[in-house]
Design a protein around this motif. Sequence first.
Motif, PDB file in Angstrom:
ATOM      1  N   PHE A   1      12.751 -14.435  46.814  1.00  0.00           N
ATOM      2  CA  PHE A   1      12.689 -13.150  47.516  1.00  0.00           C
ATOM      3  C   PHE A   1      13.907 -13.027  48.411  1.00  0.00           C
ATOM      4  CE2 PHE A   1       9.877 -16.310  49.355  1.00  0.00           C
ATOM      5  CZ  PHE A   1      10.370 -16.468  50.630  1.00  0.00           C
ATOM      6  N   SER A   2      14.308 -11.795  48.662  1.00  0.00           N
ATOM      7  CA  SER A   2      15.508 -11.498  49.440  1.00  0.00           C
ATOM      8  C   SER A   2      15.138 -10.878  50.776  1.00  0.00           C
ATOM      9  CB  SER A   2      16.437 -10.559  48.662  1.00  0.00           C
ATOM     10  OG  SER A   2      16.816 -11.131  47.430  1.00  0.00           O
ATOM     11  N   SER A   3      16.060 -11.022  51.719  1.00  0.00           N
ATOM     12  CA  SER A   3      15.842 -10.469  53.053  1.00  0.00           C
ATOM     13  C   SER A   3      17.186 -10.109  53.671  1.00  0.00           C
ATOM     14  CB  SER A   3      15.114 -11.491  53.940  1.00  0.00           C
ATOM     15  OG  SER A   3      15.016 -11.019  55.272  1.00  0.00           O
ATOM     16  N   THR A   4      17.233  -9.003  54.379  1.00  0.00           N
ATOM     17  CA  THR A   4      18.411  -8.588  55.141  1.00  0.00           C
ATOM     18  C   THR A   4      18.115  -8.786  56.619  1.00  0.00           C
ATOM     19  OG1 THR A   4      19.020  -6.964  53.452  1.00  0.00           O
ATOM     20  CG2 THR A   4      20.001  -6.712  55.632  1.00  0.00           C
ATOM     21  N   SER A   5      18.882  -9.655  57.255  1.00  0.00           N
ATOM     22  CA  SER A   5      18.594 -10.046  58.630  1.00  0.00           C
ATOM     23  C   SER A   5      19.829  -9.853  59.498  1.00  0.00           C
ATOM     24  CB  SER A   5      18.142 -11.512  58.681  1.00  0.00           C
ATOM     25  OG  SER A   5      17.057 -11.739  57.804  1.00  0.00           O
ATOM     26  N   GLY A   6      19.591  -9.752  60.805  1.00  0.00           N
ATOM     27  CA  GLY A   6      20.667  -9.612  61.772  1.00  0.00           C
ATOM     28  C   GLY A   6      20.983 -10.934  62.437  1.00  0.00           C
ATOM     29  N   THR A   7      22.279 -11.240  62.574  1.00  0.00           N
ATOM     30  CA  THR A   7      22.696 -12.490  63.193  1.00  0.00           C
ATOM     31  C   THR A   7      22.753 -12.341  64.713  1.00  0.00           C
ATOM     32  OG1 THR A   7      25.030 -11.888  62.997  1.00  0.00           O
ATOM     33  CG2 THR A   7      24.023 -13.072  61.141  1.00  0.00           C
ATOM     34  N   LYS A   8      23.117 -13.427  65.354  1.00  0.00           N
ATOM     35  CA  LYS A   8      23.194 -13.433  66.815  1.00  0.00           C
ATOM     36  C   LYS A   8      24.276 -12.499  67.325  1.00  0.00           C
ATOM     37  CE  LYS A   8      23.461 -16.734  70.649  1.00  0.00           C
ATOM     38  NZ  LYS A   8      23.664 -18.172  71.004  1.00  0.00           N
ATOM     39  N   ASP A   9      25.354 -12.351  66.558  1.00  0.00           N
ATOM     40  CA  ASP A   9      26.446 -11.451  66.951  1.00  0.00           C
ATOM     41  C   ASP A   9      26.318 -10.078  66.292  1.00  0.00           C
ATOM     42  OD1 ASP A   9      26.886 -12.416  64.459  1.00  0.00           O
ATOM     43  OD2 ASP A   9      29.003 -12.885  64.736  1.00  0.00           O
TER      44      ASP A   9
ATOM     45  N   LYS B   1      14.386 -14.157  59.189  1.00  0.00           N
ATOM     46  CA  LYS B   1      14.869 -13.327  60.300  1.00  0.00           C
ATOM     47  C   LYS B   1      14.899 -14.127  61.600  1.00  0.00           C
ATOM     48  CE  LYS B   1      13.287  -8.949  58.305  1.00  0.00           C
ATOM     49  NZ  LYS B   1      14.646  -8.423  58.085  1.00  0.00           N
ATOM     50  N   ALA B   2      13.893 -14.971  61.819  1.00  0.00           N
ATOM     51  CA  ALA B   2      13.840 -15.759  63.055  1.00  0.00           C
ATOM     52  C   ALA B   2      14.954 -16.796  63.110  1.00  0.00           C
ATOM     53  CB  ALA B   2      12.474 -16.433  63.174  1.00  0.00           C
ATOM     54  N   VAL B   3      15.243 -17.446  61.987  1.00  0.00           N
ATOM     55  CA  VAL B   3      16.270 -18.488  61.969  1.00  0.00           C
ATOM     56  C   VAL B   3      17.669 -17.884  62.017  1.00  0.00           C
ATOM     57  CG1 VAL B   3      17.270 -20.357  60.599  1.00  0.00           C
ATOM     58  CG2 VAL B   3      14.785 -20.144  60.792  1.00  0.00           C
ATOM     59  N   VAL B   4      17.924 -16.840  61.224  1.00  0.00           N
ATOM     60  CA  VAL B   4      19.252 -16.234  61.180  1.00  0.00           C
ATOM     61  C   VAL B   4      19.638 -15.665  62.542  1.00  0.00           C
ATOM     62  CG1 VAL B   4      20.571 -14.323  60.191  1.00  0.00           C
ATOM     63  CG2 VAL B   4      19.206 -15.783  58.714  1.00  0.00           C
ATOM     64  N   ALA B   5      18.674 -15.163  63.298  1.00  0.00           N
ATOM     65  CA  ALA B   5      18.961 -14.586  64.610  1.00  0.00           C
ATOM     66  C   ALA B   5      19.464 -15.622  65.605  1.00  0.00           C
ATOM     67  CB  ALA B   5      17.714 -13.899  65.163  1.00  0.00           C
ATOM     68  N   GLN B   6      19.360 -16.911  65.289  1.00  0.00           N
ATOM     69  CA  GLN B   6      19.814 -17.960  66.199  1.00  0.00           C
ATOM     70  C   GLN B   6      21.287 -18.320  66.008  1.00  0.00           C
ATOM     71  OE1 GLN B   6      17.187 -21.382  66.003  1.00  0.00           O
ATOM     72  NE2 GLN B   6      15.425 -20.100  65.534  1.00  0.00           N
ATOM     73  N   PHE B   7      21.934 -17.782  64.976  1.00  0.00           N
ATOM     74  CA  PHE B   7      23.302 -18.175  64.643  1.00  0.00           C
ATOM     75  C   PHE B   7      24.207 -16.948  64.568  1.00  0.00           C
ATOM     76  CE2 PHE B   7      20.512 -21.384  62.908  1.00  0.00           C
ATOM     77  CZ  PHE B   7      21.138 -22.572  63.224  1.00  0.00           C
ATOM     78  N   ASN B   8      25.495 -17.188  64.829  1.00  0.00           N
ATOM     79  CA  ASN B   8      26.500 -16.167  64.554  1.00  0.00           C
ATOM     80  C   ASN B   8      26.764 -16.099  63.055  1.00  0.00           C
ATOM     81  OD1 ASN B   8      26.845 -15.502  67.283  1.00  0.00           O
ATOM     82  ND2 ASN B   8      28.397 -17.099  67.562  1.00  0.00           N
TER      83      ASN B   8
ATOM     84  N   ALA C   1      35.951  -7.218  59.741  1.00  0.00           N
ATOM     85  CA  ALA C   1      36.211  -7.988  60.966  1.00  0.00           C
ATOM     86  C   ALA C   1      36.932  -9.295  60.642  1.00  0.00           C
ATOM     87  CB  ALA C   1      34.893  -8.280  61.684  1.00  0.00           C
ATOM     88  N   VAL C   2      36.541  -9.948  59.543  1.00  0.00           N
ATOM     89  CA  VAL C   2      37.214 -11.186  59.140  1.00  0.00           C
ATOM     90  C   VAL C   2      38.670 -10.915  58.782  1.00  0.00           C
ATOM     91  CG1 VAL C   2      37.276 -12.980  57.371  1.00  0.00           C
ATOM     92  CG2 VAL C   2      35.098 -12.319  58.400  1.00  0.00           C
ATOM     93  N   GLU C   3      38.910  -9.809  58.062  1.00  0.00           N
ATOM     94  CA  GLU C   3      40.282  -9.463  57.687  1.00  0.00           C
ATOM     95  C   GLU C   3      41.137  -9.195  58.925  1.00  0.00           C
ATOM     96  OE1 GLU C   3      42.650  -6.194  54.902  1.00  0.00           O
ATOM     97  OE2 GLU C   3      40.457  -6.172  55.031  1.00  0.00           O
ATOM     98  N   LYS C   4      40.589  -8.448  59.891  1.00  0.00           N
ATOM     99  CA  LYS C   4      41.332  -8.175  61.119  1.00  0.00           C
ATOM    100  C   LYS C   4      41.601  -9.461  61.903  1.00  0.00           C
ATOM    101  CE  LYS C   4      39.601  -3.448  61.716  1.00  0.00           C
ATOM    102  NZ  LYS C   4      38.799  -2.539  62.560  1.00  0.00           N
ATOM    103  N   LYS C   5      40.625 -10.351  61.897  1.00  0.00           N
ATOM    104  CA  LYS C   5      40.807 -11.618  62.605  1.00  0.00           C
ATOM    105  C   LYS C   5      41.915 -12.439  61.963  1.00  0.00           C
ATOM    106  CE  LYS C   5      38.290 -15.748  64.078  1.00  0.00           C
ATOM    107  NZ  LYS C   5      36.980 -16.452  64.076  1.00  0.00           N
ATOM    108  N   GLN C   6      41.950 -12.458  60.634  1.00  0.00           N
ATOM    109  CA  GLN C   6      43.007 -13.195  59.947  1.00  0.00           C
ATOM    110  C   GLN C   6      44.380 -12.599  60.242  1.00  0.00           C
ATOM    111  OE1 GLN C   6      41.796 -13.051  55.857  1.00  0.00           O
ATOM    112  NE2 GLN C   6      40.423 -14.807  56.037  1.00  0.00           N
TER     113      GLN C   6
END
Length: 282
Positions: free
Chosen positions: A82-90, A134-141, A188-193
């Motif tokens: 099963f799939s899930s779309t979750s939000g990270t800490k950042d 969702k609970a675990v992903v929210a703990q990481f950037n 954002a990754v491209e701009k950072k690079q």
Amino acid sequence: MAGGGQAAVSFLTRIAKVAAGIGVAASVGSASLYTVDGGERAVIFDRLRGVLPKTEAEGTHFLVPILQKPFIFDIRTRPHSFSSTSGTKDLQMVSLTLRVLSRPDVDRLPDIFNSLGLEYDEKVLPSIGNEVLKAVVAQFNADQLLTERPHVSALVRESLTQRAREFNIVLDDVAITHLAYGPEFAQAVEKKQVAQQEAERSRFLVARADQERRAAIVRAEGESEAARLISEATTTAGNGLIELRRIEAAKEIAGVLARTPNVSYIPGGDNGQMLLGLNAAR
């Protein structure tokens, strides 16, 4: 003749009754037996006592027709994704796909049947899987999900195993099979690079300017030291050193001009007239 006909009818009647009895007995016997195949277990529902606490193993078993009914559970390990779309800490959105290998707790099959039914895994695993993700992903950037993926997988496995245990479900394996970031994160990754490349270029320019500055200082110090030594030599030995340097420079210039075919050296004064064969008196 009449007696023989009655005997035949009586005989056929008896055969029909015997056949009917055998048929009824066979039907009752068939309804009283059920078979549990390998990798399965049976839970018995009794109309008088409800779900029986005992689970039946593989083989052929007896039951009371009409009063009892078997429900077969597949206890082999089965995959679920099963799939899930979750939000990270950042605050970045991440899409994850989770694959689990699950099976029911055999000793708790009556409880599973009472509370969830035969489709227990379809009712439980998607919901608790999304909750844990969702609970675990929210703990990481967002970038930590890649750099610390083993740690993230371990947390998901531990949390999901504990949640599944509350529903009498055993998880043999839990794995994150797919991880994808949203377009905003890619930009954002491209701009950072690009920013990192610009920073590296700026550091290179600063380092080069510093090296040039140091080289200029060393060159100036060398020229100053050379001038000092020449001044001391001039003071000590007079102008002889300067004249020697002048002669050496003139010799070098003459050598260069002599090797150039398109340049002729004509000394000044009367010597020049002699070289060209000119006589002013004539």
